[in-house]
Design an enzyme around this catalytic site. Structure first.
Site, short mmCIF file in Angstrom:
data_model
loop_
_atom_site.label_atom_id
_atom_site.label_comp_id
_atom_site.label_asym_id
_atom_site.label_seq_id
_atom_site.Cartn_x
_atom_site.Cartn_y
_atom_site.Cartn_z
N GLU A 173 44.88 59.55 48.35
CA GLU A 173 46.27 59.79 47.97
C GLU A 173 47.22 58.95 48.81
O GLU A 173 48.23 58.44 48.30
CB GLU A 173 46.59 61.28 48.11
CG GLU A 173 45.87 62.14 47.07
CD GLU A 173 45.76 63.61 47.45
OE1 GLU A 173 45.30 64.38 46.60
OE2 GLU A 173 46.10 63.97 48.60
N ASN A 217 45.07 63.37 51.19
CA ASN A 217 43.79 62.79 51.60
C ASN A 217 43.94 61.27 51.62
O ASN A 217 44.98 60.73 51.23
CB ASN A 217 42.64 63.26 50.71
CG ASN A 217 42.83 62.88 49.25
OD1 ASN A 217 43.35 61.81 48.91
ND2 ASN A 217 42.41 63.76 48.35
N ASP A 257 42.18 72.83 50.57
CA ASP A 257 42.94 74.08 50.57
C ASP A 257 42.67 74.87 51.84
O ASP A 257 43.56 75.51 52.40
CB ASP A 257 42.56 74.93 49.36
CG ASP A 257 42.87 74.25 48.03
OD1 ASP A 257 43.83 73.47 47.99
OD2 ASP A 257 42.14 74.49 47.06
#
Length: 467
Positions: free
Chosen positions: A210, A207, A277
Site C-alpha cells: 500500500e 502495509n 487487524d
C-alpha cells in the site's frame, strides 16, 4: 523487539475496560476447508471435497474482536445488508459481549462476504460478494448520527478503511475533524492510494504494498521505506506512519524524521488473514494503556507473530502475547513458595490465594486475579499442572504448558508467586493463606460454604467479569 514480559503484562492489565471506537468496513470471512484428491473431468481445475465450513467477523469487525479479546470495551459502527451474511455477522459479534455493534443496514446492498476455499493449509480460491461503491447520503447521515456521540465516549478512535464504501471522503473528513476537536487519538488503517484523506490522524498503518502504491515507488531497503513514509507524514499532517513489511517486521516513521524498525517475531506462519487487524488492535490497546508508540509497535509485532501462526481470521488473547514473550519460567515448587510466604507473614503481610488452570490468559482471568490481589498484600496463584488440566478440561488441553502458563502469570504486576497444584487445588499448605479467592462457578451455587475445600481461611467469591 526488546519489550519485556513485565512491561507487556502491565500494559495488558492497564488496558482492561478502556473504550475504543471502531468505524469502517465490516465483513464476514468464511472458510471452506477440505481435501483435493482429483482434477475435474469438466475442466482442468481441482475438486475440493468439503469437510468443514467456518465463519468469523472480518475487516473492521475483526479489529473489534481483537480489541474485545484483549479486554477492551468496543463500540463498532459499520455498514451491512439485510441479508444472511449480515445476520451471521451480527450473530458472530454477539458472542463477544464487550462489543456494542451499531450497524447501518442498507436494503439491497450485500454484506461484504469473503469466502476462501482451502485444501489443507493451501488457499486455492477466494470469492468476494460485495459492493464497493460509496454509501449514499441517507446512509452517510445515519452513520454520522451513530458516530458523533460515540467519539465523545471513546478513549481512542480506529478507522478501519477497506475501501468498501462505508467511509466516503466527506464522512472521513467529518469524523477526523470531530475526533481531533474532542482531543481523541486516531489510528487509520488505509486501503486508499490517496492518503491525503487521512490528514490529521495520529497513526497510519499501511502495509508495504500500500505504501508503494501511494508513493508510486518500488521501495526495497528499510531506509528507503522509512524515508518515503516520513515524507508522506510531513506532507499530509500525519503524526506517524507504521509500515508493516511481513517477514521484515515493522517500520515506524514519524513526521519529525525519527525512524524505528522492529524485526518480525513470527515463529511459524500458517495464515496471514487478519494479521493487520491484530496489529491495529494491539497498538490501540497499548496506547490507551499509556504505552509509548515504540513499545506499542513492539507489542503489536508480537501479537502479529501469534496471529499468523493461526488458521483463519485470528484473534489473539493476552496470554498468547505474553507467552510469545516468555523467557524462563519462575520457580513453582512449594518449598520455594512456602519460604517466600513465611517471610511475608513474618513481616506482617496478608497473603491471598487463588487457583485455576489459566490456559490462554484472557480478560476474565485478569479480572479475577486483579480482584484477588486487592484482598491482601501478596497474591499466590496455584496453577493446575498439565495432567490436571487435561483431566479437568479434556483432550487437547492445555493449549499452553505449565511452564508457559506459569511464566505468563508471574509476569502480571499483581501476582507475587506461582506454584503448581494438584487436580483440585486441595493441598493442605494453602490453608496458611489468610484469604482464598474463588471465581464464581456453577458448583458454588449462590454462595460458597464457609470452608471451601476444607480450608479455614476467609473465602471471597469474585463474580464473572461483566462485559
Amino acid at each position: 523487539m526488546n519489550v519485556n514480559i513485565a512491561t507487556a503484562a502491565r500494559l495488558l492489565c492497564s488496558l482492561q475496560a478502556k473504550k475504543v471506537l471502531v468505524l469502517g468496513d465490516v465483513m464476514l470471512d468464511r472458510f471452506v476447508d477440505g481435501a483435493v484428491t482429483r482434477i475435474s473431468p469438466e475442466a482442468p481445475v481441482p475438486i475440493l471435497g468439503q469437510s468443514r465450513v467456518r465463519q468469523m467477523p472480518g475487516g473492521a469487525a475483526n479489529v473489534a474482536c481483537n480489541l474485545a479479546q484483549l479486554g477492551l470495551h468496543v463500540h463498532l459502527i459499520g455498514v451491512c445488508g439485510d441479508d444472511e451474511a449480515g445476520k451471521s455477522l451480527h450473530d458472530e459479534l454477539a458472542k463477544l459481549p464487550a462489543i456494542r455493534f451499531d450497524p447501518v443496514i442498507i436494503t439491497g446492498r450485500p454484506t461484504s462476504l469473503k469466502t476462501r476455499f482451502r485444501a489443507g493449509s493451501q488457499q486455492i480460491l477466494r470469492v468476494d460478494d460485495e459492493i464497493t461503491s460509496d454509501i449514499d447520503a441517507a446512509a452517510t447521515k445515519q452513520f454520522t448520527k451513530h458516530a458523533m456521540p460515540a467519539i465523545q465516549d471513546a478513549d481512542l478512535v480506529v478507522l478501519s478503511d477497506y475501501a468498501k464504501g462505508a467511509l466516503p471522503l466527506s464522512l472521513l473528513e467529518t469524523i477526523i475533524a470531530h475526533a481531533k476537536a474532542k482531543g481523541k487519538m486516531i489510528i487509520a488503517d488505509p486501503k486508499r492510494a490517496d492518503i491525503s484523506v487521512y490528514s490529521g490522524v495520529d497513526l497510519l498503518t499501511p502495509n508495504l504494498a500500500e505504501l508503494q502504491n501511494t508513493t508510486d515507488q518500488t521501495l526495497r531497503s528499510i531506509k528507503a521505506i522509512g524515508e518515503a513514509a516520513t515524507a508522506l507524514a510531513k506532507d499530509f499532517g500525519i503524526g506517524s506512519i507504521l509500515t508493516t513489511m511481513s517477514a521484515r517486521g515493522m517500520m515506524l516513521s514519524k513526521a519529525d524524521g525519527t525512524q524505528f524498525h522492529d524485526p518480525a517475531s513470527a515463529r511459524d506462519i500458517f495464515d496471514v488473514s487478519g494479521a493487520g487487524d491484530t496489529v491495529v488492535a494491539m497498538i490501540a490497546g497499548a496506547l490507551v494503556a499509556g504505552a509509548n508508540l515504540e513499545d506499542a509497535v513492539r507489542l503489536a509485532n508480537h501479537a502479529a507473530g501469534v496471529a499468523v501462526g493461526k488458521s483463519g481470521t485470528a484473534i489473539v488473547a493476552p496470554g498468547e502475547v505474553l507467552a510469545h514473550l516468555a523467557g524462563m519460567p519462575p520457580q513453582t515448587d512449594w518449598p520455594s513458595v512456602a519460604m517466600q510466604c513465611t517471610n511475608w507473614r513474618d513481616a506482617g503481610q496478608k497473603i491471598a490465594f487463588a487457583n485455576g488452570c489459566f490456559d490462554l490468559l484472557h480478560p476474565g482471568h485478569i479480572h479475577l486475579l486483579s480482584e484477588a490481589a486487592q484482598n491482601a498484600d501478596k497474591l499466590v496463584v496455584g496453577l493446575n499442572g498439565d495432567a490436571s488440566v487435561r483431566r479437568l478440561k479434556g483432550a487437547g488441553r492445555p493449549h499452553q504448558s505449565t511452564e508457559m502458563r506459569s511464566a505468563v502469570l508471574a509476569a502480571l504486576p499483581f501476582v507475587d508467586a506461582v506454584y503448581m497444584v494438584g487436580l483440585l487445588g486441595r493441598e493442605p499448605h494453602i490453608t496458611n493463606s489468610q484469604a482464598y479467592i474463588q471465581g464464581w462457578c456453577k458448583h458454588l451455587k449462590d454462595k460458597p460454604k464457609e470452608c471451601v475445600f476444607a480450608m479455614q481461611q476467609a473465602t471471597k467469591v469474585v463474580d464473572y467479569l461483566q462485559r
